[in-house]
Structures are given as C-alpha cells and as structure tokens.
Design a protein around this motif. Structure first.
Motif, PDB file in Angstrom:
ATOM      1  N   ARG A  11       3.568  -7.585   0.496  1.00 32.72           N
ATOM      2  CA  ARG A  11       2.357  -7.585   1.328  1.00 32.72           C
ATOM      3  C   ARG A  11       2.524  -6.691   2.555  1.00 32.72           C
ATOM      4  O   ARG A  11       1.551  -6.152   3.063  1.00 32.72           O
ATOM      5  N   ASP A  12       3.770  -6.519   3.015  1.00 34.75           N
ATOM      6  CA  ASP A  12       4.052  -5.627   4.147  1.00 34.75           C
ATOM      7  C   ASP A  12       4.246  -4.178   3.714  1.00 34.75           C
ATOM      8  O   ASP A  12       4.510  -3.306   4.542  1.00 34.75           O
ATOM      9  N   GLY A  13       4.166  -3.920   2.413  1.00 35.34           N
ATOM     10  CA  GLY A  13       4.335  -2.563   1.907  1.00 35.34           C
ATOM     11  C   GLY A  13       5.782  -2.130   1.787  1.00 35.34           C
ATOM     12  O   GLY A  13       6.066  -0.951   1.615  1.00 35.34           O
ATOM     13  N   LEU A  14       6.705  -3.083   1.842  1.00 36.53           N
ATOM     14  CA  LEU A  14       8.129  -2.758   1.813  1.00 36.53           C
ATOM     15  C   LEU A  14       8.841  -3.272   0.567  1.00 36.53           C
ATOM     16  O   LEU A  14      10.030  -3.024   0.396  1.00 36.53           O
ATOM     17  N   GLY A  15       8.139  -4.003  -0.268  1.00 33.23           N
ATOM     18  CA  GLY A  15       8.775  -4.634  -1.419  1.00 33.23           C
ATOM     19  C   GLY A  15       8.851  -3.726  -2.629  1.00 33.23           C
ATOM     20  O   GLY A  15       8.402  -2.586  -2.619  1.00 33.23           O
ATOM     21  N   ASP A  16       9.408  -4.286  -3.655  1.00 33.32           N
ATOM     22  CA  ASP A  16       9.580  -3.593  -4.929  1.00 33.32           C
ATOM     23  C   ASP A  16       8.953  -4.476  -6.008  1.00 33.32           C
ATOM     24  O   ASP A  16       9.322  -5.649  -6.127  1.00 33.32           O
ATOM     25  N   SER A  17       8.031  -3.926  -6.781  1.00 30.55           N
ATOM     26  CA  SER A  17       7.316  -4.732  -7.769  1.00 30.55           C
ATOM     27  C   SER A  17       8.247  -5.311  -8.832  1.00 30.55           C
ATOM     28  O   SER A  17       8.043  -6.429  -9.294  1.00 30.55           O
ATOM     29  N   GLY A  18       9.285  -4.582  -9.192  1.00 32.63           N
ATOM     30  CA  GLY A  18      10.244  -5.096 -10.166  1.00 32.63           C
ATOM     31  C   GLY A  18      10.992  -6.304  -9.632  1.00 32.63           C
ATOM     32  O   GLY A  18      11.198  -7.287 -10.351  1.00 32.63           O
TER      33      GLY A  18
END
Length: 133
Positions: A11-18
């Motif tokens: 949600r913060d734009g810092l994650g990884d979808s995998g």
C-alpha cells in the motif's frame, strides 16, 4: 515478514507482489461463518466475483463486526491457511472467487482476486482458455 507488514508495504508502494502472495499463502487467516441454515464461509458478491472475508487476527475480525454493527454477537470462524483458501475453496466454489483480507481496515485491507498467480489457473478469470462462445 508477516502478511499485515507486506500489505502495508504494498500500500506504501514499497512491497513486492510475489512476497505479498507468498505471505498470504502462508498466513493463518480467520474466516467467519455465515449464520443460518445455509452456513458456509462469509462472503459478498461484487462485480461478478464472490469475495470470501478473511482476517489476520481476532482484532481485525472485531473491527469488521463493529463496522457491520454486529459486535454484540458471537462470531464463529475457521482458522485456514491462505493457500487452502485459494487452492481448495476457490476451485470448489463453482464460479469466480477471491479473498479480501481485513476488509474493515481502511489502510490495511487487501484484495486477492481470482487471477493467475493467486488462484489455480483453471479458476483464474484473466487467462484466455481459447473458449469459443
């Protein structure tokens, strides 16, 4: 990482979808049961998809109950691995099914739609199977 941390990162734009999907599959989720003779997993339909409600802990489920104005009743639920939801429940549902985690948490909810990489390919709505109408 735990699922709520990975949701926050996405949600913060810092994650990884995998990583998010991996944490979802490994997470033990609380899935409330419907009241009444029909029973089953609590869900709602929207946009042609049945969304199963799942929660990361009892506090998140309590926030959902409060948001529905139903905090005064006892909620029955199952503890289920995220992987079991998408690998067993989705195929048995007979239609497009996704999972919404912590739906009552405005900044902490996450939808896991019935798409490839989340649900089995046979149940993914985004794959072209070459079907002819």
């Amino acid at each position: 990482m735990e699922l709520t941390v990975e949701i926050a990162a996405i949600r913060d734009g810092l994650g990884d979808s995998g990583r998010l999907v991996g944490e979802f599959r490994r997470a033990v989720l609380l899935v409330p049961l419907e009241d009444g003779p029909e029973g089953g997993l609590m869900s709602a339909a929207s946009g042609g998809i049945r969304w199963v409600y799942a929660f990361t802990d009892e506090e998140a489920l309590a926030r959902f109950a409060e948001a529905r104005g139903e905090s005064g009743r006892e909620w029955e639920f199952l503890s289920v691995l995220g992987a079991r939801l998408v690998d067993a429940v989705v195929p048995a549902a007979g239609g497009p099914v996704g999972v919404v985690v912590n739906v009552a948490d405005e900044q902490g909810s996450m939808f896991f739609p019935p798409v490839a990489g989340i649900v089995p390919d046979a149940n993914a709505v985004d794959l072209d199977r070459g079907e002819v109408a």
